[in-house]
Design an enzyme around this catalytic site. Structure first.
Site, PDB file in Angstrom:
ATOM      1  N   SER A   1     -19.169 -22.396  -7.276  1.00  0.00           N
ATOM      2  CA  SER A   1     -20.455 -21.688  -7.308  1.00  0.00           C
ATOM      3  C   SER A   1     -21.486 -22.275  -6.338  1.00  0.00           C
ATOM      4  CB  SER A   1     -21.042 -21.685  -8.729  1.00  0.00           C
ATOM      5  OG  SER A   1     -20.079 -21.258  -9.653  1.00  0.00           O
ATOM      6  N   ARG A   2     -20.993 -22.804  -5.205  1.00  0.00           N
ATOM      7  CA  ARG A   2     -21.894 -23.354  -4.158  1.00  0.00           C
ATOM      8  C   ARG A   2     -22.706 -24.571  -4.625  1.00  0.00           C
ATOM      9  NH1 ARG A   2     -18.637 -20.515  -2.027  1.00  0.00           N
ATOM     10  NH2 ARG A   2     -19.044 -18.728  -0.693  1.00  0.00           N
ATOM     11  N   MET A   3     -22.227 -25.230  -5.699  1.00  0.00           N
ATOM     12  CA  MET A   3     -22.906 -26.437  -6.209  1.00  0.00           C
ATOM     13  C   MET A   3     -22.227 -27.671  -5.584  1.00  0.00           C
ATOM     14  SD  MET A   3     -25.324 -25.648  -8.367  1.00  0.00           S
ATOM     15  CE  MET A   3     -25.447 -26.836  -9.693  1.00  0.00           C
TER      16      MET A   3
END
Ligand code: FMN
Length: 212
Positions: A189-191
Site C-alpha cells: 500500500s505504498r507504505m
C-alpha cells in the site's frame, strides 16, 4: 494494450527495519548486494546522473566495478559527456533499482578520478575485444555510421596483433565518494521503508527514517 494508469504492483516481498540496519551504509550496501548478486541480471548496473550548467542534467547506466570502504568505482572514457560534466561539477548521483527485490538505493556524492595505476590494473583484466573497443570509441562523439566504427575496431585489432594492448590515455576509472545514501524497500500500500544515511563532519553516519 493495457492502460498505463492501471498498471500497478503492490510491494510485499520484504521490509527494512531500524534494528537490522548496518551502522555504515557501505556495509548495508554489501548486505543488500550479496542478496541480489546471484539472483538478478546486471546487479552492478547503476544510473549515474551528472549536471553542468552548459549541458543540464544527464543520466546514463554504468557498471559498478569495485566497491571500496569509501566509494563506488566505475570505468569510462575521460572525454565523454559524463566526464566533461564531472570536470565542471563533481557532484553526482548513483542509483540502483533492483525490481525483483523491490529495492532502490540512491547515492549522492563527489566523484574523483582513481589513480592511473589502478585504471591500468583494471584495464589489463578486461577481455581483449573490450580493450580494443576502448581504443576504437571516441565515446559520445558523433560518427557517420556503423561502418566507420567497425573499421576503427579492425584497424586497432591489426595494430595490436600479437601485442599487449595498453590502456588508452583517455580511459580510466572514477570513484564516487558518498555523502548520503538512501535505502528504499517497497512495502504494501505504498507504505515503503526508507532510511537515509548522511555523513556528518566527524565522518560519522547519521541514520534517519524518511516518510515514503
Ligand atoms: C547495462 C549498461 C552498462 C553500461 N556500462 C557502462 C560503463 O561501465 N561505462 C561507460 O562508460 N558506459 C557504460 N554504458 C553506456 C552508458 O550508458 C552511456 O551510453 C555511455 O557511457 C555514454 O554516456 P555519456 O555520453 O553520457 O558520457 C552502459 C550502458 C548500459 C545500458
Amino acid at each position: 494494450m493495457k492502460k498505463i494508469e492501471n498498471l500497478r504492483t503492490d510491494y510485499k516481498r520484504d521490509q527494512l527495519n531500524e534494528s537490522s540496519l548496518a551502522s555504515c551504509p557501505i556495509e548495508q550496501f554489501k548486505l543488500w548486494f550479496n542478496e541480489v548478486l546471484d539472483v538478478i541480471i546486471e546487479p552492478t548496473a547503476m544510473v549515474l546522473s551528472t549536471y553542468s550548467q552548459n549541458k543540464g542534467v544527464s543520466s546514463r547506466v554504468v557498471l559498478l566495478k569495485e566497491l571500496q570502504q569509501d566509494g563506488f568505482i566505475f570505468y569510462t572514457n575521460y572525454n565523454s559527456l559524463k566526464s566533461e560534466q564531472i570536470k565542471l561539477n563533481p557532484c553526482v548521483s548513483l542509483l540502483f533499482f533492483w525490481p525483483d527485490f523491490q529495492r532502490q538505493i540512491r547515492i549522492n556524492g563527489l566523484v574523483q578520478k582513481i589513480s592511473h595505476e589502478s585504471s591500468v590494473n583494471y584495464f589489463k583484466k578486461r577481455p581483449r575485444k573490450s580493450q580494443i573497443s576502448a581504443w576504437a570509441s571516441s565515446q559520445s562523439s558523433v560518427i557517420k555510421d556503423r561502418f566507420v566504427l567497425e573499421a576503427l575496431f579492425h584497424d586497432f585489432e591489426k595494430k595490436f596483433k600479437n601485442k599487449t594492448i595498453s590502456k588508452p590515455p583517455y580511459w580510466g576509472g572514477y570513484k564516487v565518494v558518498p555523502n548520503s545514501i538512501e535505502f528504499w524497500q517497497g512495502r504494501e500500500s505504498r507504505m515503503h521503508d526508507r532510511f537515509l544515511y548522511t555523513k556528518h563532519q566527524n565522518n560519522k553516519w547519521i541514520i534517519n527514517r524518511l516518510s515514503p
